[in-house]
Design a protein around this motif. Structure first.
Motif, PDB file in Angstrom:
ATOM      1  N   THR A 100      93.643  64.365 -21.513  1.00 16.93           N
ATOM      2  CA  THR A 100      94.781  63.512 -21.183  1.00 16.93           C
ATOM      3  C   THR A 100      95.101  63.648 -19.709  1.00 16.93           C
ATOM      4  O   THR A 100      94.580  64.527 -19.019  1.00 16.93           O
ATOM      5  CB  THR A 100      96.016  63.874 -22.041  1.00 16.93           C
ATOM      6  N   THR A 101      95.999  62.789 -19.250  1.00 20.35           N
ATOM      7  CA  THR A 101      96.545  62.894 -17.903  1.00 20.35           C
ATOM      8  C   THR A 101      98.059  62.959 -18.015  1.00 20.35           C
ATOM      9  O   THR A 101      98.670  62.133 -18.692  1.00 20.35           O
ATOM     10  CB  THR A 101      96.131  61.688 -17.030  1.00 20.35           C
ATOM     11  N   ILE A 102      98.632  63.955 -17.382  1.00 17.67           N
ATOM     12  CA  ILE A 102     100.086  64.090 -17.324  1.00 17.67           C
ATOM     13  C   ILE A 102     100.530  63.352 -16.067  1.00 17.67           C
ATOM     14  O   ILE A 102     100.214  63.771 -14.950  1.00 17.67           O
ATOM     15  CB  ILE A 102     100.499  65.574 -17.284  1.00 17.67           C
ATOM     16  N   SER A 103     101.200  62.238 -16.265  1.00 19.29           N
ATOM     17  CA  SER A 103     101.542  61.344 -15.156  1.00 19.29           C
ATOM     18  C   SER A 103     103.032  61.383 -14.840  1.00 19.29           C
ATOM     19  O   SER A 103     103.754  60.415 -15.078  1.00 19.29           O
ATOM     20  CB  SER A 103     101.111  59.918 -15.481  1.00 19.29           C
ATOM     21  N   ASP A 116      91.552  61.818 -13.311  1.00 21.05           N
ATOM     22  CA  ASP A 116      91.999  63.215 -13.259  1.00 21.05           C
ATOM     23  C   ASP A 116      91.541  64.013 -14.477  1.00 21.05           C
ATOM     24  O   ASP A 116      91.154  65.174 -14.353  1.00 21.05           O
ATOM     25  CB  ASP A 116      93.519  63.273 -13.113  1.00 21.05           C
ATOM     26  N   GLN A 117      91.564  63.396 -15.663  1.00 22.55           N
ATOM     27  CA  GLN A 117      91.123  64.137 -16.844  1.00 22.55           C
ATOM     28  C   GLN A 117      89.609  64.323 -16.853  1.00 22.55           C
ATOM     29  O   GLN A 117      89.116  65.349 -17.315  1.00 22.55           O
ATOM     30  CB  GLN A 117      91.627  63.494 -18.132  1.00 22.55           C
ATOM     31  N   VAL A 118      88.872  63.376 -16.297  1.00 30.65           N
ATOM     32  CA  VAL A 118      87.418  63.543 -16.190  1.00 30.65           C
ATOM     33  C   VAL A 118      87.100  64.591 -15.119  1.00 30.65           C
ATOM     34  O   VAL A 118      86.170  65.386 -15.282  1.00 30.65           O
ATOM     35  CB  VAL A 118      86.714  62.194 -15.930  1.00 30.65           C
ATOM     36  N   ALA A 119      87.894  64.641 -14.051  1.00 26.76           N
ATOM     37  CA  ALA A 119      87.729  65.709 -13.051  1.00 26.76           C
ATOM     38  C   ALA A 119      88.000  67.070 -13.699  1.00 26.76           C
ATOM     39  O   ALA A 119      87.266  68.036 -13.447  1.00 26.76           O
ATOM     40  CB  ALA A 119      88.649  65.471 -11.860  1.00 26.76           C
ATOM     41  N   LEU A 129      99.049  74.942  -3.227  1.00 26.84           N
ATOM     42  CA  LEU A 129      99.793  74.327  -4.335  1.00 26.84           C
ATOM     43  C   LEU A 129      99.113  74.602  -5.678  1.00 26.84           C
ATOM     44  O   LEU A 129      99.797  74.854  -6.675  1.00 26.84           O
ATOM     45  CB  LEU A 129      99.937  72.819  -4.109  1.00 26.84           C
ATOM     46  N   CYS A 130      97.797  74.567  -5.717  1.00 29.97           N
ATOM     47  CA  CYS A 130      97.075  74.845  -6.968  1.00 29.97           C
ATOM     48  C   CYS A 130      97.207  76.307  -7.370  1.00 29.97           C
ATOM     49  O   CYS A 130      97.358  76.616  -8.548  1.00 29.97           O
ATOM     50  CB  CYS A 130      95.608  74.454  -6.832  1.00 29.97           C
ATOM     51  N   GLY A 185      97.376  67.780  -9.389  1.00 29.04           N
ATOM     52  CA  GLY A 185      97.698  66.885  -8.288  1.00 29.04           C
ATOM     53  C   GLY A 185      99.199  66.748  -8.195  1.00 29.04           C
ATOM     54  O   GLY A 185      99.925  67.039  -9.145  1.00 29.04           O
ATOM     55  N   GLU A 186      99.674  66.304  -7.049  1.00 35.85           N
ATOM     56  CA  GLU A 186     101.117  66.176  -6.864  1.00 35.85           C
ATOM     57  C   GLU A 186     101.699  65.040  -7.701  1.00 35.85           C
ATOM     58  O   GLU A 186     102.864  65.076  -8.069  1.00 35.85           O
ATOM     59  CB  GLU A 186     101.443  65.972  -5.390  1.00 35.85           C
TER      60      GLU A 186
END
Length: 152
Positions: free
Chosen positions: A40-43, A131-134, A84-85, A20-21
């Protein structure tokens, strides 16, 4: 292998990304168990910080391949996030010299939200985990049907 060709099966540990952006969700899984877990989520929106965080995860987990969710419209048509992906997947492949598999991610965010709701996590409390569960759902989709993945 050209884009659109089915990816070979990889063995060992895989890391998956829900790009994601603003955030990147990360999940891990092992082909021995064919099971994915949120990691994890990279925020951060800063590219250098994102790739530094990814480099640390790769050093820790030593995956044999990376999986990236590829978003598209319900009918399968690409849109802005699709491009973008793909760019993100190509950057992963170029920087880290690992195979990168693209997996259709339609409905994974909705499935992730449902899974969190089922665990009693609602509304705004889902945000840091969504996002990490996605990413977990993206990786699990690959484990369930590895022939649907395509090499980036």
């Amino acid at each position: 292998m050209p884009d659109g060709v089915s990816a070979p099966d990889f063995s060992g540990i895989l890391l998956a990304f829900d790009f994601g952006e603003k955030r990147i969700g990360v999940a891990t899984g092992n082909t021995l168990l064919n099971s994915a877990q949120p990691l994890t989520t990279i925020s951060t929106e800063k590219t250098d910080e994102r790739f530094a965080a990814i480099a640390k995860l790769l050093a820790e987990w030593q995956p044999s391949a990376l999986v990236v969710g590829l978003p598209c419209h319900e009918d399968g048509a690409p849109h802005q996030m699709t491009a973008l992906c793909r760019r993100f997947a190509n950057r992963l492949k170029g920087r880290f010299k690992l195979p990168v598999i693209l997996v259709d991610e339609r409905y994974t965010s909705a499935a992730a939200s449902e899974a969190l709701t089922a665990r009693g996590i609602h509304g705004i409390k889902q945000k840091p985990l969504l996002d990490q569960v996605a990413a977990q759902h993206i990786l699990q989709a690959y484990f369930d049907e590895p022939t649907t993945g395509i090499l980036a």
